[in-house]
Design a protein around this motif. Structure first.
Motif, PDB file in Angstrom:
ATOM      1  N   THR A   5       2.830 -32.197  70.419  1.00 19.30           N
ATOM      2  CA  THR A   5       2.248 -31.170  69.559  1.00 19.30           C
ATOM      3  C   THR A   5       3.117 -31.004  68.325  1.00 19.30           C
ATOM      4  O   THR A   5       4.271 -31.469  68.297  1.00 19.30           O
ATOM      5  N   ASN A   6       2.596 -30.360  67.303  1.00 19.58           N
ATOM      6  CA  ASN A   6       3.427 -30.008  66.144  1.00 19.58           C
ATOM      7  C   ASN A   6       3.539 -28.495  66.008  1.00 19.58           C
ATOM      8  O   ASN A   6       3.910 -27.972  64.967  1.00 19.58           O
ATOM      9  N   ASN A   7       3.220 -27.778  67.093  1.00 24.04           N
ATOM     10  CA  ASN A   7       3.159 -26.321  67.061  1.00 24.04           C
ATOM     11  C   ASN A   7       3.931 -25.762  68.255  1.00 24.04           C
ATOM     12  O   ASN A   7       3.535 -25.980  69.412  1.00 24.04           O
ATOM     13  N   VAL A   8       5.034 -25.068  67.995  1.00 25.37           N
ATOM     14  CA  VAL A   8       5.862 -24.539  69.080  1.00 25.37           C
ATOM     15  C   VAL A   8       6.154 -23.062  68.865  1.00 25.37           C
ATOM     16  O   VAL A   8       6.096 -22.553  67.739  1.00 25.37           O
ATOM     17  N   LEU A   9       6.456 -22.381  69.960  1.00 27.78           N
ATOM     18  CA  LEU A   9       6.876 -20.980  69.922  1.00 27.78           C
ATOM     19  C   LEU A   9       8.346 -20.911  70.295  1.00 27.78           C
ATOM     20  O   LEU A   9       8.794 -21.574  71.228  1.00 27.78           O
ATOM     21  N   MET A  10       9.093 -20.079  69.554  1.00 29.13           N
ATOM     22  CA  MET A  10      10.502 -19.842  69.853  1.00 29.13           C
ATOM     23  C   MET A  10      10.768 -18.342  69.823  1.00 29.13           C
ATOM     24  O   MET A  10      10.131 -17.616  69.054  1.00 29.13           O
ATOM     25  N   LEU A 240      12.607 -33.044  73.729  1.00 26.34           N
ATOM     26  CA  LEU A 240      11.163 -32.872  73.597  1.00 26.34           C
ATOM     27  C   LEU A 240      10.678 -33.666  72.398  1.00 26.34           C
ATOM     28  O   LEU A 240      11.231 -33.550  71.308  1.00 26.34           O
ATOM     29  N   GLU A 241       9.646 -34.470  72.617  1.00 23.93           N
ATOM     30  CA  GLU A 241       9.023 -35.203  71.519  1.00 23.93           C
ATOM     31  C   GLU A 241       7.923 -34.348  70.905  1.00 23.93           C
ATOM     32  O   GLU A 241       7.073 -33.806  71.609  1.00 23.93           O
ATOM     33  N   GLY A 247       2.196 -36.619  60.969  1.00 25.18           N
ATOM     34  CA  GLY A 247       1.920 -37.496  62.094  1.00 25.18           C
ATOM     35  C   GLY A 247       3.113 -38.304  62.561  1.00 25.18           C
ATOM     36  O   GLY A 247       2.996 -39.158  63.440  1.00 25.18           O
ATOM     37  N   GLU A 248       4.295 -38.014  62.030  1.00 23.13           N
ATOM     38  CA  GLU A 248       5.517 -38.721  62.413  1.00 23.13           C
ATOM     39  C   GLU A 248       6.033 -38.163  63.743  1.00 23.13           C
ATOM     40  O   GLU A 248       6.058 -36.957  63.960  1.00 23.13           O
ATOM     41  N   GLN A 249       6.440 -39.071  64.628  1.00 27.92           N
ATOM     42  CA  GLN A 249       6.971 -38.651  65.927  1.00 27.92           C
ATOM     43  C   GLN A 249       8.447 -38.277  65.801  1.00 27.92           C
ATOM     44  O   GLN A 249       9.242 -39.055  65.265  1.00 27.92           O
ATOM     45  N   LEU A 250       8.798 -37.103  66.283  1.00 28.79           N
ATOM     46  CA  LEU A 250      10.162 -36.587  66.233  1.00 28.79           C
ATOM     47  C   LEU A 250      10.675 -36.396  67.657  1.00 28.79           C
ATOM     48  O   LEU A 250       9.935 -35.936  68.531  1.00 28.79           O
ATOM     49  N   LEU A 251      11.925 -36.723  67.881  1.00 31.61           N
ATOM     50  CA  LEU A 251      12.544 -36.486  69.179  1.00 31.61           C
ATOM     51  C   LEU A 251      13.641 -35.440  68.980  1.00 31.61           C
ATOM     52  O   LEU A 251      14.635 -35.680  68.292  1.00 31.61           O
ATOM     53  N   LYS A 271      13.349 -46.377  68.030  1.00 25.97           N
ATOM     54  CA  LYS A 271      12.290 -47.358  67.776  1.00 25.97           C
ATOM     55  C   LYS A 271      10.952 -46.679  67.522  1.00 25.97           C
ATOM     56  O   LYS A 271      10.132 -47.172  66.745  1.00 25.97           O
ATOM     57  N   HIS A 272      10.719 -45.566  68.208  1.00 24.56           N
ATOM     58  CA  HIS A 272       9.404 -44.917  68.142  1.00 24.56           C
ATOM     59  C   HIS A 272       9.452 -43.495  67.613  1.00 24.56           C
ATOM     60  O   HIS A 272       8.415 -42.883  67.380  1.00 24.56           O
ATOM     61  N   THR A 273      10.657 -42.933  67.452  1.00 19.89           N
ATOM     62  CA  THR A 273      10.789 -41.535  67.024  1.00 19.89           C
ATOM     63  C   THR A 273      11.945 -41.402  66.042  1.00 19.89           C
ATOM     64  O   THR A 273      12.844 -42.246  65.998  1.00 19.89           O
TER      65      THR A 273
END
Length: 298
Positions: A5-10, A240-241, A247-251, A271-273
């Motif tokens: 997801t690109n939407n998180v709660l903190m 958490l990815e 649309g870029e994958q972040l780790l 390689k992927h994130t």
């Protein structure tokens, strides 16, 4: 369903500090010798910098402000209280009484009416039973698989009910630290992303359980990246990815976790994130949880 997801709660803390009620089975917590006010102030600074870092990298962050009363020293870790699955909201039973209060606070701000189904599991608390959200459950959302190491925080029968209600399969195993103590949360010893899984296989002493876990992850197309017990102690399993607004994958992992990994491991994960690593040393040392624990996926 997408894995990320690109939407998180903190939750922005008020009285962050060492939680005596959770320390009974969280071996990652360390009581600071500094004044409580100093620890709380430093944690708040780390939290704000983490939020800013995520937003700078295109992640949508909803920040909920904690309240001084009732005191909830672990409110900074909201992923244990609830999880979202499309139009279903799950509310979880918590081990420590002061962590149960965290969920009650969050219920004041989460709009439960917008969900088609709300699964209330917290009635199990009166029997001393816990299942602490995506701390207890590491989810492969695409393959509808939940991974769980059993502990006082992760009850098997409650997991079975959860899986039945949400249409998930599950795999359970036993994980221990270097001293033979049960790992309190699954998300401390493993992470599952869209294409890779980071796992402390050495923490699973039972050879059959270890083999079955690795086999299932590989069967579902995950490249398994093993970490050591020492790296687990440095929160290298607590990741958490996410994806950003491009649309870029972040780790996301802590700076502590990143520094514990080898150049080869980092190259594999990159390689992927793209790795994002906030400095949350005070939070993870005193609270016993790290970057993933601070992020509740919306």
């Amino acid at each position: 369903m997408s894995q990320t997801t690109n939407n998180v709660l903190m939750v922005r803390p008020v009285g962050f500090g060492f939680n005596e009620q959770t320390a009974v089975n969280n071996a990652f917590q360390r009581k600071s010798k500094e004044a409580a006010e100093t620890v709380a102030r430093r944690a708040l600074k780390e939290f704000d910098a983490f939020v800013a870092l995520l937003r700078e990298n295109g992640v949508e962050v909803t920040v909920v402000q904690d309240t001084p009363e009732p005191r909830t020293p672990d409110s900074i870790f909201p992923n244990n209280c609830f999880s979202v699955h499309g139009d279903t909201l799950v509310l979880y039973p918590m081990f420590a009484p002061n962590r149960q209060l965290e969920r009650d606070k969050l219920l004041r701000v989460i709009q439960t009416s917008k969900f088609r189904q709300v699964l209330h599991l917290y009635d199990f608390e009166e029997f001393g039973i816990a299942l602490e959200g995506t701390g207890s459950l590491v989810l492969d959302r695409e393959h509808r698989m939940a991974y769980a190491c059993l502990s006082p925080r992760t009850n098997l029968n409650t997991l079975k009910l959860w899986a039945s209600e949400l249409g998930y399969d599950y795999m359970v195993f036993h994980s221990q630290d270097e001293k033979g103590m049960p790992v309190y949360h699954t998300n401390v010893m493993m992470h599952v992303g869209s294409r890779q899984a980071v796992v402390c296989l050495n923490s699973i002493r039972d050879e059959a359980e270890r083999h079955e876990l690795k086999q299932r992850l590989e069967h579902d197309g995950k490249e398994v990246v093993p970490i050591t017990l020492s790296q687990m102690r440095h929160f290298a399993g607590n990741m958490l990815e996410l994806h950003n607004d491009r649309g870029e994958q972040l780790l996301v992992m802590s700076q502590t976790a990143r520094l514990s990994l080898t150049a080869e491991q980092l190259a594999t994960l990159s390689k992927h994130t793209r790795i994002i690593s906030p400095d949350i040393h005070t939070i993870e040392t005193v609270g016993g949880g790290s970057a993933r624990c601070m992020l509740a996926e919306l």
